[in-house]
Design a protein around this motif. Structure first.
Motif, PDB file in Angstrom:
ATOM      1  N   LEU A 102      -1.546  13.158  -2.819  1.00 23.73           N
ATOM      2  CA  LEU A 102      -2.289  13.202  -4.073  1.00 23.73           C
ATOM      3  C   LEU A 102      -3.195  11.992  -4.256  1.00 23.73           C
ATOM      4  CD1 LEU A 102       0.666  14.304  -6.384  1.00 23.73           C
ATOM      5  CD2 LEU A 102      -1.083  15.762  -5.319  1.00 23.73           C
ATOM      6  N   SER A 103      -2.747  10.834  -3.750  1.00 21.77           N
ATOM      7  CA  SER A 103      -3.462   9.587  -3.994  1.00 21.77           C
ATOM      8  C   SER A 103      -2.871   8.499  -3.114  1.00 21.77           C
ATOM      9  CB  SER A 103      -3.295   9.193  -5.465  1.00 21.77           C
ATOM     10  OG  SER A 103      -3.873   7.944  -5.738  1.00 21.77           O
ATOM     11  N   TYR A 104      -3.606   7.426  -2.975  1.00 18.46           N
ATOM     12  CA  TYR A 104      -3.060   6.194  -2.417  1.00 18.46           C
ATOM     13  C   TYR A 104      -2.684   5.303  -3.597  1.00 18.46           C
ATOM     14  CZ  TYR A 104      -4.978   7.916   1.918  1.00 18.46           C
ATOM     15  OH  TYR A 104      -5.247   8.703   3.002  1.00 18.46           O
ATOM     16  N   SER A 105      -2.024   4.199  -3.331  1.00 18.94           N
ATOM     17  CA  SER A 105      -1.681   3.271  -4.408  1.00 18.94           C
ATOM     18  C   SER A 105      -1.680   1.847  -3.889  1.00 18.94           C
ATOM     19  CB  SER A 105      -0.308   3.606  -5.005  1.00 18.94           C
ATOM     20  OG  SER A 105       0.717   3.376  -4.065  1.00 18.94           O
ATOM     21  N   ILE A 106      -1.811   0.913  -4.826  1.00 19.32           N
ATOM     22  CA  ILE A 106      -1.644  -0.506  -4.514  1.00 19.32           C
ATOM     23  C   ILE A 106      -0.626  -1.080  -5.485  1.00 19.32           C
ATOM     24  CG2 ILE A 106      -3.914  -0.858  -3.458  1.00 19.32           C
ATOM     25  CD1 ILE A 106      -4.815  -2.133  -6.152  1.00 19.32           C
ATOM     26  N   GLU A 107       0.124  -2.053  -4.995  1.00 15.90           N
ATOM     27  CA  GLU A 107       1.111  -2.769  -5.796  1.00 15.90           C
ATOM     28  C   GLU A 107       1.156  -4.203  -5.303  1.00 15.90           C
ATOM     29  OE1 GLU A 107       4.996  -0.581  -6.373  1.00 15.90           O
ATOM     30  OE2 GLU A 107       4.148   0.546  -4.689  1.00 15.90           O
ATOM     31  N   LEU A 108       1.859  -5.030  -6.055  1.00 13.27           N
ATOM     32  CA  LEU A 108       2.123  -6.390  -5.603  1.00 13.27           C
ATOM     33  C   LEU A 108       2.984  -6.346  -4.348  1.00 13.27           C
ATOM     34  CD1 LEU A 108       2.954  -8.040  -9.040  1.00 13.27           C
ATOM     35  CD2 LEU A 108       0.886  -8.376  -7.676  1.00 13.27           C
ATOM     36  N   PRO A 109       3.025  -7.433  -3.577  1.00 14.38           N
ATOM     37  CA  PRO A 109       3.916  -7.464  -2.410  1.00 14.38           C
ATOM     38  C   PRO A 109       5.375  -7.516  -2.855  1.00 14.38           C
ATOM     39  CG  PRO A 109       2.950  -9.621  -2.777  1.00 14.38           C
ATOM     40  CD  PRO A 109       2.282  -8.685  -3.745  1.00 14.38           C
ATOM     41  N   TRP A 110       6.279  -7.239  -1.930  1.00 15.27           N
ATOM     42  CA  TRP A 110       7.701  -7.333  -2.242  1.00 15.27           C
ATOM     43  C   TRP A 110       8.095  -8.803  -2.285  1.00 15.27           C
ATOM     44  CZ3 TRP A 110      11.442  -5.224  -4.620  1.00 15.27           C
ATOM     45  CH2 TRP A 110      12.755  -5.654  -4.416  1.00 15.27           C
ATOM     46  N   GLN A 111       8.585  -9.258  -3.431  1.00 14.80           N
ATOM     47  CA  GLN A 111       9.047 -10.626  -3.640  1.00 14.80           C
ATOM     48  C   GLN A 111      10.418 -10.589  -4.329  1.00 14.80           C
ATOM     49  OE1 GLN A 111       7.416 -13.417  -2.583  1.00 14.80           O
ATOM     50  NE2 GLN A 111       5.798 -12.164  -1.711  1.00 14.80           N
ATOM     51  N   ASN A 112      11.346  -9.820  -3.764  1.00 17.56           N
ATOM     52  CA  ASN A 112      12.724  -9.731  -4.260  1.00 17.56           C
ATOM     53  C   ASN A 112      12.811  -9.307  -5.723  1.00 17.56           C
ATOM     54  OD1 ASN A 112      13.958 -10.476  -1.771  1.00 17.56           O
ATOM     55  ND2 ASN A 112      13.234 -12.552  -2.166  1.00 17.56           N
ATOM     56  N   ASN A 113      11.933  -8.422  -6.154  1.00 18.82           N
ATOM     57  CA  ASN A 113      11.931  -7.874  -7.508  1.00 18.82           C
ATOM     58  C   ASN A 113      11.701  -8.933  -8.596  1.00 18.82           C
ATOM     59  OD1 ASN A 113      12.002  -5.634  -9.256  1.00 18.82           O
ATOM     60  ND2 ASN A 113      14.159  -5.922  -9.680  1.00 18.82           N
ATOM     61  N   SER A 114      11.064 -10.036  -8.249  1.00 22.31           N
ATOM     62  CA  SER A 114      10.760 -11.067  -9.245  1.00 22.31           C
ATOM     63  C   SER A 114       9.703 -10.548 -10.210  1.00 22.31           C
ATOM     64  CB  SER A 114      10.253 -12.334  -8.559  1.00 22.31           C
ATOM     65  OG  SER A 114      11.251 -12.863  -7.725  1.00 22.31           O
ATOM     66  N   ARG A 115       9.978 -10.699 -11.511  1.00 23.19           N
ATOM     67  CA  ARG A 115       9.075 -10.196 -12.540  1.00 23.19           C
ATOM     68  C   ARG A 115       7.669 -10.777 -12.390  1.00 23.19           C
ATOM     69  NH1 ARG A 115      10.985  -7.882 -17.061  1.00 23.19           N
ATOM     70  NH2 ARG A 115       9.424  -8.883 -18.344  1.00 23.19           N
ATOM     71  N   GLN A 116       6.694  -9.913 -12.522  1.00 24.92           N
ATOM     72  CA  GLN A 116       5.264 -10.222 -12.544  1.00 24.92           C
ATOM     73  C   GLN A 116       4.689 -10.696 -11.216  1.00 24.92           C
ATOM     74  OE1 GLN A 116       4.264 -12.606 -15.958  1.00 24.92           O
ATOM     75  NE2 GLN A 116       4.931 -11.008 -17.359  1.00 24.92           N
ATOM     76  N   ILE A 117       5.494 -10.813 -10.158  1.00 21.76           N
ATOM     77  CA  ILE A 117       4.946 -11.195  -8.854  1.00 21.76           C
ATOM     78  C   ILE A 117       5.387 -10.265  -7.735  1.00 21.76           C
ATOM     79  CG2 ILE A 117       4.677 -13.626  -9.467  1.00 21.76           C
ATOM     80  CD1 ILE A 117       7.149 -14.168  -7.641  1.00 21.76           C
ATOM     81  N   SER A 118       6.217  -9.272  -8.059  1.00 20.54           N
ATOM     82  CA  SER A 118       6.768  -8.378  -7.037  1.00 20.54           C
ATOM     83  C   SER A 118       6.609  -6.925  -7.448  1.00 20.54           C
ATOM     84  CB  SER A 118       8.265  -8.672  -6.851  1.00 20.54           C
ATOM     85  OG  SER A 118       8.848  -7.793  -5.901  1.00 20.54           O
ATOM     86  N   CYS A 119       6.454  -6.068  -6.444  1.00 23.07           N
ATOM     87  CA  CYS A 119       6.578  -4.639  -6.715  1.00 23.07           C
ATOM     88  C   CYS A 119       8.041  -4.350  -7.051  1.00 23.07           C
ATOM     89  CB  CYS A 119       6.112  -3.817  -5.514  1.00 23.07           C
ATOM     90  SG  CYS A 119       6.997  -4.084  -3.961  1.00 23.07           S
ATOM     91  N   ILE A 120       8.299  -3.170  -7.587  1.00 23.97           N
ATOM     92  CA  ILE A 120       9.660  -2.814  -7.979  1.00 23.97           C
ATOM     93  C   ILE A 120      10.458  -2.336  -6.762  1.00 23.97           C
ATOM     94  CG2 ILE A 120       8.974  -2.291 -10.339  1.00 23.97           C
ATOM     95  CD1 ILE A 120       9.171   0.702  -9.602  1.00 23.97           C
ATOM     96  N   PRO A 121      11.794  -2.311  -6.860  1.00 19.86           N
ATOM     97  CA  PRO A 121      12.609  -1.873  -5.727  1.00 19.86           C
ATOM     98  C   PRO A 121      12.413  -0.394  -5.401  1.00 19.86           C
ATOM     99  CG  PRO A 121      13.972  -2.929  -7.419  1.00 19.86           C
ATOM    100  CD  PRO A 121      12.601  -2.752  -7.992  1.00 19.86           C
ATOM    101  N   ILE A 165       0.861  -1.177   0.000  1.00 24.67           N
ATOM    102  CA  ILE A 165       0.000   0.000   0.000  1.00 24.67           C
ATOM    103  C   ILE A 165       0.898   1.229   0.000  1.00 24.67           C
ATOM    104  CG2 ILE A 165      -1.811   1.255   1.247  1.00 24.67           C
ATOM    105  CD1 ILE A 165      -2.614  -1.558   0.262  1.00 24.67           C
ATOM    106  N   GLY A 166       0.530   2.232  -0.781  1.00 22.61           N
ATOM    107  CA  GLY A 166       1.352   3.429  -0.845  1.00 22.61           C
ATOM    108  C   GLY A 166       0.554   4.709  -0.744  1.00 22.61           C
ATOM    109  N   GLU A 167       1.287   5.782  -0.517  1.00 18.74           N
ATOM    110  CA  GLU A 167       0.746   7.129  -0.539  1.00 18.74           C
ATOM    111  C   GLU A 167       1.600   7.923  -1.520  1.00 18.74           C
ATOM    112  OE1 GLU A 167       1.272   8.513   3.440  1.00 18.74           O
ATOM    113  OE2 GLU A 167      -0.249   7.173   4.263  1.00 18.74           O
TER     114      GLU A 167
END
Length: 151
Positions: A26-45, A16-18
């Protein structure tokens, strides 16, 4: 150059982000959970990324993208209401979805009114990109515990 901040709170199934400009949220945000930057399953670093307009073949139009994300390409800002891939495919594959608010319940987290939030963020970020450039600085939100609880 305008710098925006995305302050994250990490959860097991989502991030969850702000999104801030200076002292204004300005907004809240949602992303994938942190999974060591694994493509398509992780948020970015965490880091600071330049925001640019880029054509997206998937969406068929110009989108706001983040440049030079380590080990990743095609990271966009776009609408989505679900970043939890536990019970159904997530609507995000590493991208960031602005949302108007976040609902927690029954072990799920959902972003709400994402299209409205995304339209507003595109307006603000787009003006900054066109008038000198824009950066998105992503970091962990610092929570302070004091006698009144978390701040």
């Amino acid at each position: 150059m305008t710098t925006f901040d995305l302050l994250r709170t990490y959860h097991p199934k989502t991030t969850i982000g702000e999104i801030w400009r200076g002292n204004t949220i300005l907004s809240y945000s949602i992303e994938l959970p942190w999974q060591n930057n694994s493509r398509q399953i992780s948020c970015i670093p965490e880091g600071t990324y330049r925001l640019v307009f880029r054509h997206s073949p998937k969406f068929g139009r110009q989108m706001i993208a983040l440049e030079t994300v380590p080990g990743r390409t095609g990271i966009l800002l776009h609408s989505a209401n679900n970043a939890d891939n536990t019970n159904a495919p997530a609507q995000l594959q590493g991208c960031i979805a602005p949302v108007t608010w976040v609902r927690f319940g029954n072990d799920t987290v959902r972003g709400l009114e994402s299209q409205r939030a995304t339209d507003a963020i595109y307006d603000i970020f787009g003006r900054a990109i066109r008038s000198g450039g824009a950066m998105l600085r992503i970091s962990k939100k610092i929570e302070i515990n004091n006698q009144f609880g978390k701040i």
